[in-house]
Design a protein around this motif. Structure first.
Motif, PDB file in Angstrom:
ATOM      1  N   ILE A   6       0.809  -1.225   0.000  1.00 20.96           N
ATOM      2  CA  ILE A   6       0.000   0.000   0.000  1.00 20.96           C
ATOM      3  C   ILE A   6       0.842   1.275   0.000  1.00 20.96           C
ATOM      4  CG2 ILE A   6      -0.354   0.110   2.514  1.00 20.96           C
ATOM      5  CD1 ILE A   6      -3.350   0.906   1.710  1.00 20.96           C
ATOM      6  N   GLU A   7       1.965   1.282   0.688  1.00 22.39           N
ATOM      7  CA  GLU A   7       2.822   2.481   0.703  1.00 22.39           C
ATOM      8  C   GLU A   7       3.343   2.780  -0.700  1.00 22.39           C
ATOM      9  OE1 GLU A   7       3.507   4.509   3.253  1.00 22.39           O
ATOM     10  OE2 GLU A   7       2.534   3.351   4.842  1.00 22.39           O
ATOM     11  N   THR A   8       3.810   1.744  -1.388  1.00 23.04           N
ATOM     12  CA  THR A   8       4.311   1.907  -2.746  1.00 23.04           C
ATOM     13  C   THR A   8       3.196   2.326  -3.691  1.00 23.04           C
ATOM     14  OG1 THR A   8       6.012   0.256  -2.320  1.00 23.04           O
ATOM     15  CG2 THR A   8       5.510   0.716  -4.639  1.00 23.04           C
ATOM     16  N   TYR A   9       2.018   1.733  -3.487  1.00 25.47           N
ATOM     17  CA  TYR A   9       0.883   2.066  -4.350  1.00 25.47           C
ATOM     18  C   TYR A   9       0.456   3.519  -4.145  1.00 25.47           C
ATOM     19  CZ  TYR A   9      -3.150   1.149  -7.283  1.00 25.47           C
ATOM     20  OH  TYR A   9      -4.067   1.185  -8.301  1.00 25.47           O
ATOM     21  N   ALA A  10       0.428   3.975  -2.895  1.00 26.92           N
ATOM     22  CA  ALA A  10       0.088   5.376  -2.610  1.00 26.92           C
ATOM     23  C   ALA A  10       1.109   6.309  -3.261  1.00 26.92           C
ATOM     24  CB  ALA A  10       0.014   5.613  -1.112  1.00 26.92           C
ATOM     25  N   ALA A  11       2.375   5.953  -3.169  1.00 31.85           N
ATOM     26  CA  ALA A  11       3.423   6.778  -3.788  1.00 31.85           C
ATOM     27  C   ALA A  11       3.241   6.832  -5.307  1.00 31.85           C
ATOM     28  CB  ALA A  11       4.803   6.230  -3.431  1.00 31.85           C
ATOM     29  N   ARG A  12       2.827   5.713  -5.907  1.00 36.79           N
ATOM     30  CA  ARG A  12       2.561   5.684  -7.355  1.00 36.79           C
ATOM     31  C   ARG A  12       1.476   6.688  -7.713  1.00 36.79           C
ATOM     32  NH1 ARG A  12       1.925   1.635 -11.789  1.00 36.79           N
ATOM     33  NH2 ARG A  12       0.139   2.361 -12.991  1.00 36.79           N
TER      34      ARG A  12
END
Length: 120
Positions: free
Chosen positions: A77-83
């Protein structure tokens, strides 16, 4: 007996298909899937990621869904939010659901979307 959700449909204003494609395919990473010809004539577009389908249907008197929303499970989720943020989408984190990390964002026509990952 209900066994699964087949798809979720959100409304969109007439003529917004290009913005929807840029967001749902370009930002969220979903794949556009073809609509049956009889339905394609109505406008809108459909997207899929894995078994999840979101249908965007044209509504002449469109009002965005500000409270109602699909809840989309994600991994990383952290990576997805950053995307999403890197592609210009707003991410608003929420800590009110125990046992989950989650955030909200809005599509380019103002529909609310929830992204969550359990057990994080």
């Amino acid at each position: 007996m209900i066994t699964a959700v087949d798809h979720v449909q959100l409304a969109a204003p007439p003529g917004s298909e290009d913005r929807l494609r840029a967001y749902y395919a370009g930002v969220l990473g979903m794949t556009e899937i073809p609509k049956p010809p009889t339905l394609a004539a109505r406008g809108g577009c459909w997207f899929q990621a894995g078994i999840v389908q979101l249908h965007l249907g044209v509504e002449a008197a469109f009002r965005p869904a500000l409270k109602a929303h699909p809840g989309l499970r994600v991994t990383g989720i952290e990576t997805y939010a950053a995307r999403l943020e890197a592609r210009g989408a707003t991410v608003t984190w929420d800590t009110d659901l125990p046992g989950h990390r989650r955030f909200y964002s809005y599509d380019p026509v103002g529909n609310r979307l929830e992204f969550l990952e359990p057990g994080v």
